[in-house]
Motif scaffolding. Sequence first.
Motif, PDB file in Angstrom:
ATOM      1  N   PRO A  79      49.655  53.349  40.537  1.00  0.00           N
ATOM      2  CA  PRO A  79      49.935  51.976  40.991  1.00  0.00           C
ATOM      3  C   PRO A  79      51.416  51.782  41.300  1.00  0.00           C
ATOM      4  CG  PRO A  79      48.690  51.984  38.918  1.00  0.00           C
ATOM      5  CD  PRO A  79      49.149  53.383  39.153  1.00  0.00           C
ATOM      6  N   GLU A  80      51.683  50.965  42.309  1.00  0.00           N
ATOM      7  CA  GLU A  80      53.040  50.522  42.611  1.00  0.00           C
ATOM      8  C   GLU A  80      53.130  49.051  42.196  1.00  0.00           C
ATOM      9  OE1 GLU A  80      54.036  51.305  46.660  1.00  0.00           O
ATOM     10  OE2 GLU A  80      53.308  53.374  46.581  1.00  0.00           O
ATOM     11  N   PHE A  81      53.705  48.810  41.036  1.00  0.00           N
ATOM     12  CA  PHE A  81      53.685  47.468  40.453  1.00  0.00           C
ATOM     13  C   PHE A  81      54.644  46.529  41.178  1.00  0.00           C
ATOM     14  CE2 PHE A  81      51.915  50.057  37.103  1.00  0.00           C
ATOM     15  CZ  PHE A  81      50.915  49.256  36.590  1.00  0.00           C
ATOM     16  N   LYS A  82      54.131  45.336  41.473  1.00  0.00           N
ATOM     17  CA  LYS A  82      54.920  44.280  42.099  1.00  0.00           C
ATOM     18  C   LYS A  82      54.538  42.942  41.468  1.00  0.00           C
ATOM     19  CE  LYS A  82      55.023  46.653  46.580  1.00  0.00           C
ATOM     20  NZ  LYS A  82      54.670  46.547  48.025  1.00  0.00           N
ATOM     21  N   GLU A  83      55.392  41.956  41.663  1.00  0.00           N
ATOM     22  CA  GLU A  83      55.048  40.604  41.228  1.00  0.00           C
ATOM     23  C   GLU A  83      54.163  39.967  42.285  1.00  0.00           C
ATOM     24  OE1 GLU A  83      58.204  38.035  40.211  1.00  0.00           O
ATOM     25  OE2 GLU A  83      58.713  39.085  38.359  1.00  0.00           O
ATOM     26  N   LEU A  84      52.912  39.660  41.910  1.00  0.00           N
ATOM     27  CA  LEU A  84      51.961  39.100  42.861  1.00  0.00           C
ATOM     28  C   LEU A  84      51.682  37.638  42.539  1.00  0.00           C
ATOM     29  CD1 LEU A  84      49.274  41.954  42.863  1.00  0.00           C
ATOM     30  CD2 LEU A  84      51.304  41.765  44.291  1.00  0.00           C
ATOM     31  N   ASP A  85      51.706  36.808  43.572  1.00  0.00           N
ATOM     32  CA  ASP A  85      51.242  35.435  43.416  1.00  0.00           C
ATOM     33  C   ASP A  85      49.719  35.473  43.394  1.00  0.00           C
ATOM     34  OD1 ASP A  85      51.151  32.546  43.492  1.00  0.00           O
ATOM     35  OD2 ASP A  85      50.572  32.768  45.589  1.00  0.00           O
ATOM     36  N   LEU A  86      49.140  35.141  42.249  1.00  0.00           N
ATOM     37  CA  LEU A  86      47.708  35.330  42.058  1.00  0.00           C
ATOM     38  C   LEU A  86      46.881  34.443  42.996  1.00  0.00           C
ATOM     39  CD1 LEU A  86      45.871  37.100  40.456  1.00  0.00           C
ATOM     40  CD2 LEU A  86      45.886  35.450  38.605  1.00  0.00           C
ATOM     41  N   ARG A  87      47.333  33.237  43.228  1.00  0.00           N
ATOM     42  CA  ARG A  87      46.585  32.347  44.135  1.00  0.00           C
ATOM     43  C   ARG A  87      46.558  32.930  45.551  1.00  0.00           C
ATOM     44  NH1 ARG A  87      46.134  26.752  42.194  1.00  0.00           N
ATOM     45  NH2 ARG A  87      45.986  26.092  44.353  1.00  0.00           N
ATOM     46  N   GLY A  88      47.684  33.434  46.008  1.00  0.00           N
ATOM     47  CA  GLY A  88      47.732  34.025  47.340  1.00  0.00           C
ATOM     48  C   GLY A  88      46.850  35.259  47.451  1.00  0.00           C
ATOM     49  N   LEU A  89      46.847  36.096  46.396  1.00  0.00           N
ATOM     50  CA  LEU A  89      46.011  37.297  46.384  1.00  0.00           C
ATOM     51  C   LEU A  89      44.537  36.924  46.468  1.00  0.00           C
ATOM     52  CD1 LEU A  89      45.931  40.459  45.849  1.00  0.00           C
ATOM     53  CD2 LEU A  89      45.512  39.843  43.474  1.00  0.00           C
ATOM     54  N   MET A  90      44.131  35.900  45.706  1.00  0.00           N
ATOM     55  CA  MET A  90      42.737  35.479  45.710  1.00  0.00           C
ATOM     56  C   MET A  90      42.336  34.890  47.056  1.00  0.00           C
ATOM     57  SD  MET A  90      42.504  33.838  41.877  1.00  0.00           S
ATOM     58  CE  MET A  90      40.922  33.066  42.195  1.00  0.00           C
ATOM     59  N   GLU A  91      43.209  34.062  47.634  1.00  0.00           N
ATOM     60  CA  GLU A  91      42.889  33.471  48.937  1.00  0.00           C
ATOM     61  C   GLU A  91      42.718  34.552  50.002  1.00  0.00           C
ATOM     62  OE1 GLU A  91      46.151  30.861  49.520  1.00  0.00           O
ATOM     63  OE2 GLU A  91      45.319  29.246  48.261  1.00  0.00           O
ATOM     64  N   ARG A  92      43.597  35.545  49.976  1.00  0.00           N
ATOM     65  CA  ARG A  92      43.515  36.642  50.950  1.00  0.00           C
ATOM     66  C   ARG A  92      42.228  37.444  50.754  1.00  0.00           C
ATOM     67  NH1 ARG A  92      48.231  37.868  50.102  1.00  0.00           N
ATOM     68  NH2 ARG A  92      47.989  39.624  48.668  1.00  0.00           N
ATOM     69  N   THR A  93      41.885  37.724  49.500  1.00  0.00           N
ATOM     70  CA  THR A  93      40.651  38.475  49.215  1.00  0.00           C
ATOM     71  C   THR A  93      39.429  37.670  49.637  1.00  0.00           C
ATOM     72  OG1 THR A  93      41.727  39.542  47.327  1.00  0.00           O
ATOM     73  CG2 THR A  93      39.334  39.624  47.404  1.00  0.00           C
ATOM     74  N   ASP A 122      49.516  46.423  41.360  1.00  0.00           N
ATOM     75  CA  ASP A 122      49.537  46.998  42.701  1.00  0.00           C
ATOM     76  C   ASP A 122      48.649  46.133  43.599  1.00  0.00           C
ATOM     77  OD1 ASP A 122      48.517  48.642  44.979  1.00  0.00           O
ATOM     78  OD2 ASP A 122      49.741  50.206  44.065  1.00  0.00           O
ATOM     79  N   PRO A 123      49.204  45.480  44.623  1.00  0.00           N
ATOM     80  CA  PRO A 123      48.399  44.538  45.417  1.00  0.00           C
ATOM     81  C   PRO A 123      47.205  45.180  46.111  1.00  0.00           C
ATOM     82  CG  PRO A 123      50.545  44.948  46.444  1.00  0.00           C
ATOM     83  CD  PRO A 123      50.598  45.540  45.082  1.00  0.00           C
ATOM     84  N   ASP A 124      47.374  46.378  46.670  1.00  0.00           N
ATOM     85  CA  ASP A 124      46.268  47.031  47.367  1.00  0.00           C
ATOM     86  C   ASP A 124      45.153  47.411  46.395  1.00  0.00           C
ATOM     87  OD1 ASP A 124      47.588  46.800  49.782  1.00  0.00           O
ATOM     88  OD2 ASP A 124      48.483  48.796  49.667  1.00  0.00           O
TER      89      ASP A 124
END
Length: 226
Positions: A79-93, A122-124
């Motif tokens: 994994p390539e760890f990053k700070e992810l905005d969880l709401r944005g990740l969910m909306e994109r998914t 890791d976002p991906d």
Amino acid sequence: MEQQLERSRRHAALGQMATGIAHEIRNPLGTLKGFAQFFARIGKGDPAAEEYADLMVGEVDRLNRTISALLQYAKPREPEFKELDLRGLMERTGRFVEGDMADHDIRFFMEMPAEGTILHADPDQITQVLLNLLQNALSSTEPEGEICLGARKAEDEVRLWVKDTGVGMDEEQAQRIFDPFFTTRKTGTGLGLAVVHQIVEQHRGRIEVASAPGQGTTMTLIFPVR
């Protein structure tokens, strides 16, 4: 913890074996696809020949997808760890699956976490995990059913879940769903949830499964805040 350790041991042994098998199979698959495409070209004008050639190419491609999944399982990417905005990740998914949900007449909704909820991941890979869980939920849910993607932060952990109103599982199935090649789907490879489990472990997380026959399934991913 004992069950997780035993599962990790099995996965490691299977991963080593899978790497060798996958490479041995992939080479002749390329040759077979080449011959199938050759027969498709020389059979143009003959509907039966074209149909059989297309079937051969399709089956080779299907096997190749299975081999690709097997290699991904056998040699996972770190994994390539990053700070992810969880709401944005969910909306994109959600945008990736909302069309399939509508096509199957399934109500899809999301239970969003608070604004500014951050997941270190890791976002991906997390997107892949959520898509696998959502596709599994879709395959087990009848038309007019419901599927929910949700998340929240609780003290030192972040929880994401996929909940459906599908056929559910008995206790034996629930204990085996993360085993490689175990599947209850006619067209499944049995590798999707094994990869999900692997990615979650790489993120130092864990998965909780709540299910019963006829009462749907909830898969909850639990990650440390950091």
